[in-house]
Design an enzyme around this catalytic site. Structure first.
Site, short mmCIF file in Angstrom:
data_model
loop_
_atom_site.label_atom_id
_atom_site.label_comp_id
_atom_site.label_asym_id
_atom_site.label_seq_id
_atom_site.Cartn_x
_atom_site.Cartn_y
_atom_site.Cartn_z
N ASP A 180 14.84 23.64 -14.76
CA ASP A 180 13.98 22.78 -15.58
C ASP A 180 13.32 23.57 -16.71
OD1 ASP A 180 14.69 20.67 -14.10
OD2 ASP A 180 12.90 20.66 -12.83
N CYS A 181 13.01 24.84 -16.44
CA CYS A 181 12.33 25.63 -17.48
C CYS A 181 13.29 26.44 -18.33
CB CYS A 181 11.26 26.51 -16.86
SG CYS A 181 11.82 27.40 -15.41
#
Lengths: 335, 132
Positions: free
Chosen positions: A130-131
């Site tokens: 996600d990051c």
């Protein structure tokens, strides 16, 4: 008796007496260790040789969008991907991924090219998170482009290293070089009377007089530090773990090599100052090539315990000829 | 007494002829064969020719009838930038051309080199070249 503080003050004033390990031999021989300790402040020691256990931590900085690098290649040489997103460690002995290039251009060559300011191709694959959404990055970088390039070598600067010969009927290719059949030659590695650990060794305590964690050293042409004992440290065969800023190094002292049919390795120059605090230290700094025993191992027998075929010293080794009595046919072989 | 080192390429039609033996018997010259390689089109040799000047010249003249020859001069070249004086080449030389000097540097006695390339193959820095 002197203190390191006193010597540092003399250095600041430009009054310190600094001699090389070789000059110290003569001084102690002619004037004695006591007098030498009185006026010599620092003995410089050093070595330059193949040190496979070397490498560099690199932080590349982030791309946009960012990536968590997993499989990392620098000029097609794999670097370690198990650190944080854009950190890696490139090891000197890593061969090239291209089987046609293989050991001819490895980690050591990437390191030397970085020091030379050359462009290096970085290719990295990641798994998306996600990051860190990016999957792939492919870019040319130079040493100036990366945030940090910190050389950290787990094992450098062996105090002494056994010499190598070969009992087999064919020549063999080793990390000690090409060894001719039937004890045809002997190869050795080590700076003998110039070696830092040798000059600082205390046989009574099996420790070192002045060298320790934090000792400031010359590493690859720049400033470095000893960060502890190296792997396989086993006095009197001591080793050092060292670190230094690759960005400040000089290619004259950081040289990539390929040992034929063995692999890539990095030749590194290391220099260590020894403060002459007392007579005992002065005396040890006068150690000579002939005082340093070197075992000759048979690399023809590829086992953990290689047979010892003889014992010599650095003086004999440097002379170029050694008379070795070997067991096969009880024949004497020169060199 | 002089000594000349030459490359010698025997013409293909003479490959099966004992040219070297003939030269020795006909001129009385001494020949040391440093390298010999026979290939389909030619035979290649590195020879050391030893004798009085007159005899050596006679031998060279004789040899030139059976092939091409070229005198060897400074056949080994070292790239001074690449060489770090590691010494890996020293023991590879069959003719003691390479030695370690007192100041730890590696020196070449180039006149003695016959171009066998053993040192070239052993150099970890690719700093050595033999001219062909």
């Amino acid at each position: 008796m002197k203190t390191i503080k006193e010597i540092n003050e003399k250095i600041k004033k430009g009054e310190a007496v600094v001699v090389t390990a070789e000059e110290m031999i003569k001084i102690v021989e002619e004037e004695g260790a006591k007098k030498a300790a009185d006026y010599v402040d620092v003995v410089t020691t050093g070595t330059f040789g193949a040190m496979c256990s070397s490498g560099v931590f690199i932080n590349f900085g982030h791309s946009d969008p960012p990536i968590k690098m997993l499989n990392i290649y620098l000029n097609n040489v794999e670097a370690y991907g198990g650190l944080a997103a854009v950190d890696t460690y490139i090891g000197a002995a890593q061969p090239n991924e291209d089987p046609d290039i293989d050991i001819e251009y490895g980690g050591a060559h990437v390191i030397e090219d970085l020091v030379r300011g050359k462009e290096i191709e970085l290719y990295a694959e990641g798994y998306t998170t996600d990051c860190y959404p990016r999957k792939e990055v492919n870019v040319k970088i130079t040493l100036d482009d990366v945030n940090q390039a910190i050389m950290v070598n787990p094992r450098n600067c062996y105090q002494a290293y056994p010499a190598a010969t070969n009992s087999r009927e064919e020549k063999i290719y080793t990390y000690m070089g090409i060894l001719w059949p039937e004890y045809g030659n002997i190869h050795f590695s080590g700076a003998g009377q110039l070696n830092p650990l040798q000059n600082d060794y205390n046989p009574k305590t099996k420790g070192y007089n002045t060298i320790g964690i934090g000792t400031k050293i010359f590493l690859g042409g720049g400033e470095g530090f000893i960060i502890g004992e190296g792997t396989q440290h086993n006095p009197p065969f001591g080793t050092l773990m060292v670190k230094g800023d690759l960005k400040k190094m000089n290619p004259r002292y950081v040289r990539a090599a390929t040992m034929p049919k063995y692999g890539p390795t990095l030749y590194i120059g290391i220099g260590v100052p020894i403060p002459v605090l007392n007579e005992e230290i002065a005396k040890r700094c006068a150690i000579k090539d002939e005082d340093i025993e070197v075992k000759i191992y048979d690399y023809g027998i590829p086992r953990r315990e290689r047979p010892v075929v003889g014992i010599t010293n650095y003086k004999e080794l440097r002379s170029g000829k050694i008379c070795l009595e070997v067991e096969i046919d009880n024949k004497k072989v020169l060199k | 007494m002089i000594k000349k080192r030459i490359y010698f390429w025997t013409y293909s039609k003479y490959i099966s002829k004992p040219v070297i033996a003939d030269v020795i018997l006909n001129t009385g010259v001494k020949i040391n064969i440093l390298k010999a390689k026979v290939e389909p089109q030619e035979a290649f040799l590195i020879l050391e020719i030893i004798g009085d000047e007159e005899v050596v010249n006679k031998a060279l003249e004789y040899l030139s009838k059976y092939g091409e020859l070229e005198e060897i001069k400074d056949i080994i070249k070292r790239d001074e930038e690449r060489c770090v004086h590691c010494g890996c080449c020293v023991t590879q030389c069959p003719f003691d051309v390479i030695y370690v000097s007192e100041d730890y540097s590696i020196e070449f006695d180039k006149d003695k080199c016959v171009g066998c390339k053993n040192c070239v193959k052993a150099c970890p820095f690719k700093a050595l070249k033999v001219l062909e």
